[in-house]
Design a protein around this motif. Structure first.
Motif, PDB file in Angstrom:
ATOM      1  N   GLY A  98     -70.047 -46.261 -37.552  1.00 52.50           N
ATOM      2  CA  GLY A  98     -69.733 -45.378 -38.672  1.00 52.50           C
ATOM      3  C   GLY A  98     -68.391 -44.692 -38.515  1.00 52.50           C
ATOM      4  O   GLY A  98     -67.661 -44.492 -39.480  1.00 52.50           O
ATOM      5  N   ASP A  99     -68.043 -44.323 -37.287  1.00 55.43           N
ATOM      6  CA  ASP A  99     -66.776 -43.630 -37.035  1.00 55.43           C
ATOM      7  C   ASP A  99     -65.567 -44.550 -37.187  1.00 55.43           C
ATOM      8  O   ASP A  99     -64.465 -44.070 -37.457  1.00 55.43           O
ATOM      9  N   SER A 100     -65.743 -45.859 -36.995  1.00 55.90           N
ATOM     10  CA  SER A 100     -64.609 -46.779 -37.080  1.00 55.90           C
ATOM     11  C   SER A 100     -64.270 -47.159 -38.523  1.00 55.90           C
ATOM     12  O   SER A 100     -63.173 -47.624 -38.809  1.00 55.90           O
ATOM     13  N   ILE A 101     -65.198 -46.946 -39.446  1.00 51.32           N
ATOM     14  CA  ILE A 101     -64.996 -47.347 -40.844  1.00 51.32           C
ATOM     15  C   ILE A 101     -64.184 -46.282 -41.580  1.00 51.32           C
ATOM     16  O   ILE A 101     -64.549 -45.110 -41.596  1.00 51.32           O
ATOM     17  N   GLU A 102     -63.071 -46.712 -42.188  1.00 50.64           N
ATOM     18  CA  GLU A 102     -62.244 -45.800 -42.979  1.00 50.64           C
ATOM     19  C   GLU A 102     -62.726 -45.732 -44.416  1.00 50.64           C
ATOM     20  O   GLU A 102     -62.814 -44.656 -44.996  1.00 50.64           O
ATOM     21  N   ILE A 103     -62.991 -46.901 -45.007  1.00 56.77           N
ATOM     22  CA  ILE A 103     -63.384 -46.940 -46.415  1.00 56.77           C
ATOM     23  C   ILE A 103     -64.195 -48.207 -46.682  1.00 56.77           C
ATOM     24  O   ILE A 103     -63.974 -49.244 -46.055  1.00 56.77           O
ATOM     25  N   ILE A 104     -65.125 -48.081 -47.625  1.00 56.01           N
ATOM     26  CA  ILE A 104     -65.869 -49.218 -48.176  1.00 56.01           C
ATOM     27  C   ILE A 104     -65.765 -49.081 -49.682  1.00 56.01           C
ATOM     28  O   ILE A 104     -66.158 -48.052 -50.243  1.00 56.01           O
ATOM     29  N   ALA A 105     -65.226 -50.116 -50.324  1.00 60.16           N
ATOM     30  CA  ALA A 105     -65.031 -50.040 -51.774  1.00 60.16           C
ATOM     31  C   ALA A 105     -65.084 -51.438 -52.375  1.00 60.16           C
ATOM     32  O   ALA A 105     -64.839 -52.425 -51.685  1.00 60.16           O
ATOM     33  N   PRO A 106     -65.360 -51.525 -53.688  1.00 61.10           N
ATOM     34  CA  PRO A 106     -65.301 -52.824 -54.354  1.00 61.10           C
ATOM     35  C   PRO A 106     -63.899 -53.422 -54.210  1.00 61.10           C
ATOM     36  O   PRO A 106     -62.904 -52.696 -54.175  1.00 61.10           O
ATOM     37  N   GLU A 107     -63.834 -54.727 -54.142  1.00 64.69           N
ATOM     38  CA  GLU A 107     -62.574 -55.427 -53.898  1.00 64.69           C
ATOM     39  C   GLU A 107     -61.486 -55.049 -54.901  1.00 64.69           C
ATOM     40  O   GLU A 107     -60.315 -54.946 -54.548  1.00 64.69           O
ATOM     41  N   TYR A 135     -67.198 -56.474 -51.736  1.00 66.58           N
ATOM     42  CA  TYR A 135     -66.717 -55.181 -51.258  1.00 66.58           C
ATOM     43  C   TYR A 135     -65.782 -55.424 -50.081  1.00 66.58           C
ATOM     44  O   TYR A 135     -65.835 -56.464 -49.426  1.00 66.58           O
ATOM     45  N   VAL A 136     -64.946 -54.421 -49.822  1.00 69.27           N
ATOM     46  CA  VAL A 136     -64.002 -54.481 -48.715  1.00 69.27           C
ATOM     47  C   VAL A 136     -64.268 -53.299 -47.798  1.00 69.27           C
ATOM     48  O   VAL A 136     -64.488 -52.175 -48.254  1.00 69.27           O
ATOM     49  N   ILE A 137     -64.241 -53.582 -46.503  1.00 69.10           N
ATOM     50  CA  ILE A 137     -64.316 -52.528 -45.488  1.00 69.10           C
ATOM     51  C   ILE A 137     -62.983 -52.523 -44.760  1.00 69.10           C
ATOM     52  O   ILE A 137     -62.512 -53.567 -44.330  1.00 69.10           O
ATOM     53  N   ILE A 138     -62.397 -51.358 -44.624  1.00 69.24           N
ATOM     54  CA  ILE A 138     -61.235 -51.177 -43.766  1.00 69.24           C
ATOM     55  C   ILE A 138     -61.726 -50.362 -42.574  1.00 69.24           C
ATOM     56  O   ILE A 138     -62.334 -49.306 -42.751  1.00 69.24           O
ATOM     57  N   PHE A 149     -64.414 -58.635 -45.921  1.00 66.55           N
ATOM     58  CA  PHE A 149     -64.964 -58.920 -47.235  1.00 66.55           C
ATOM     59  C   PHE A 149     -66.439 -59.257 -47.065  1.00 66.55           C
ATOM     60  O   PHE A 149     -66.791 -60.082 -46.221  1.00 66.55           O
ATOM     61  N   PHE A 150     -67.292 -58.612 -47.869  1.00 62.29           N
ATOM     62  CA  PHE A 150     -68.720 -58.893 -47.786  1.00 62.29           C
ATOM     63  C   PHE A 150     -69.370 -58.591 -49.126  1.00 62.29           C
ATOM     64  O   PHE A 150     -68.736 -58.031 -50.022  1.00 62.29           O
ATOM     65  N   GLU A 151     -70.632 -58.999 -49.291  1.00 63.96           N
ATOM     66  CA  GLU A 151     -71.353 -58.861 -50.554  1.00 63.96           C
ATOM     67  C   GLU A 151     -72.674 -58.129 -50.344  1.00 63.96           C
ATOM     68  O   GLU A 151     -73.735 -58.741 -50.335  1.00 63.96           O
ATOM     69  N   SER A 164     -72.601 -41.788 -45.589  1.00 62.26           N
ATOM     70  CA  SER A 164     -71.210 -41.350 -45.532  1.00 62.26           C
ATOM     71  C   SER A 164     -70.579 -41.370 -46.926  1.00 62.26           C
ATOM     72  O   SER A 164     -69.804 -42.273 -47.252  1.00 62.26           O
ATOM     73  N   PRO A 165     -70.865 -40.360 -47.746  1.00 65.31           N
ATOM     74  CA  PRO A 165     -70.386 -40.376 -49.129  1.00 65.31           C
ATOM     75  C   PRO A 165     -68.859 -40.321 -49.266  1.00 65.31           C
ATOM     76  O   PRO A 165     -68.313 -40.801 -50.256  1.00 65.31           O
ATOM     77  N   ARG A 166     -68.154 -39.758 -48.306  1.00 68.99           N
ATOM     78  CA  ARG A 166     -66.687 -39.700 -48.381  1.00 68.99           C
ATOM     79  C   ARG A 166     -66.051 -41.068 -48.197  1.00 68.99           C
ATOM     80  O   ARG A 166     -64.982 -41.335 -48.729  1.00 68.99           O
ATOM     81  N   ARG A 167     -66.661 -41.931 -47.420  1.00 73.82           N
ATOM     82  CA  ARG A 167     -66.071 -43.226 -47.094  1.00 73.82           C
ATOM     83  C   ARG A 167     -66.484 -44.353 -48.030  1.00 73.82           C
ATOM     84  O   ARG A 167     -65.800 -45.356 -48.125  1.00 73.82           O
ATOM     85  N   VAL A 168     -67.595 -44.203 -48.698  1.00 73.85           N
ATOM     86  CA  VAL A 168     -68.134 -45.287 -49.527  1.00 73.85           C
ATOM     87  C   VAL A 168     -67.876 -44.987 -51.004  1.00 73.85           C
ATOM     88  O   VAL A 168     -68.274 -43.959 -51.516  1.00 73.85           O
ATOM     89  N   LYS A 169     -67.174 -45.912 -51.648  1.00 72.87           N
ATOM     90  CA  LYS A 169     -66.871 -45.812 -53.076  1.00 72.87           C
ATOM     91  C   LYS A 169     -67.769 -46.824 -53.791  1.00 72.87           C
ATOM     92  O   LYS A 169     -67.620 -48.024 -53.608  1.00 72.87           O
ATOM     93  N   LYS A 170     -68.691 -46.327 -54.599  1.00 73.80           N
ATOM     94  CA  LYS A 170     -69.716 -47.187 -55.185  1.00 73.80           C
ATOM     95  C   LYS A 170     -69.322 -47.855 -56.496  1.00 73.80           C
ATOM     96  O   LYS A 170     -69.942 -48.816 -56.895  1.00 73.80           O
ATOM     97  N   TYR A 171     -68.325 -47.390 -57.185  1.00 69.43           N
ATOM     98  CA  TYR A 171     -68.026 -47.911 -58.527  1.00 69.43           C
ATOM     99  C   TYR A 171     -67.241 -49.178 -58.525  1.00 69.43           C
ATOM    100  O   TYR A 171     -66.662 -49.696 -57.706  1.00 69.43           O
TER     101      TYR A 171
END
Length: 171
Positions: A98-107, A135-138, A149-151, A164-171
């Motif tokens: 969880g600490d290594s993930i910067e952002i998760i968002a749709p591509e 989705y993309v994880i940085i 890249f993952f689905e 982690s609501p700050r890191r995950v963008k759901k839209y």
């Protein structure tokens, strides 16, 4: 799903990767090579039928490992991605904390605009199906920065967002 007793968040998704032309070429070359080798063995050394049978078992193995699936396992902030080849060979491909993930968002999200030109090691653990939402994880790992890249399913994204609501963008 959330475990009531421990507060752990857990999700699991299995994604089948579509075969592409490279996979089909490998299958075709394997079958043609095995056919030629089998014919040569049977014409010149008919007693080596056992070798011919072994060749075709090898063909079966090569064809079966062309089938690839990815399993995403999200547990309380950590994401593990395993590759399953031919329904029998499992290999851990990536572990993200969880600490290594910067952002998760749709591509196609604008949230990723500032990450588009960075230097990343890129991993594609998707199905290769253009109709599916990727989705993309940085993330930062010991080897450097990665773009994954993952689905995931909406349920998995919801569980990631709950953690982690700050890191995950759901839209």
């Amino acid at each position: 799903m959330m475990n009531e007793n421990t507060g752990d968040v857990f999700s699991e998704v299995l994604v089948k990767r579509k075969m592409v032309s490279t996979n089909y070429l490998i299958v075709l070359a394997t079958v043609l090579g095995a056919a030629v080798l089998t014919l040569a063995l049977l014409l010149f050394l008919p007693t080596f039928i056992v070798v011919a049978i072994a060749i075709w078992f090898g063909v079966y193995f090569v064809i079966s490992i062309q089938k690839v699936e990815y399993e995403y396992i999200f547990t309380s902030g950590d994401l593990d991605i395993d590759q399953i080849s031919g329904n029998f060979k499992r290999k851990r491909k990536l572990e993200l904390t969880g600490d290594s993930i910067e952002i998760i968002a749709p591509e196609d999200s604008h949230e990723l605009d500032s990450y588009r030109n960075g230097q990343y090691k890129v991993y594609d653990f998707s199905s290769r199906d253009k109709s599916k939402k990727r989705y993309v994880i940085i993330a930062n790992i010991s080897n450097g920065r990665v773009k994954v890249f993952f689905e995931p399913t909406e349920k998995m994204i919801d569980n990631m967002w709950k953690y982690s609501p700050r890191r995950v963008k759901k839209y």
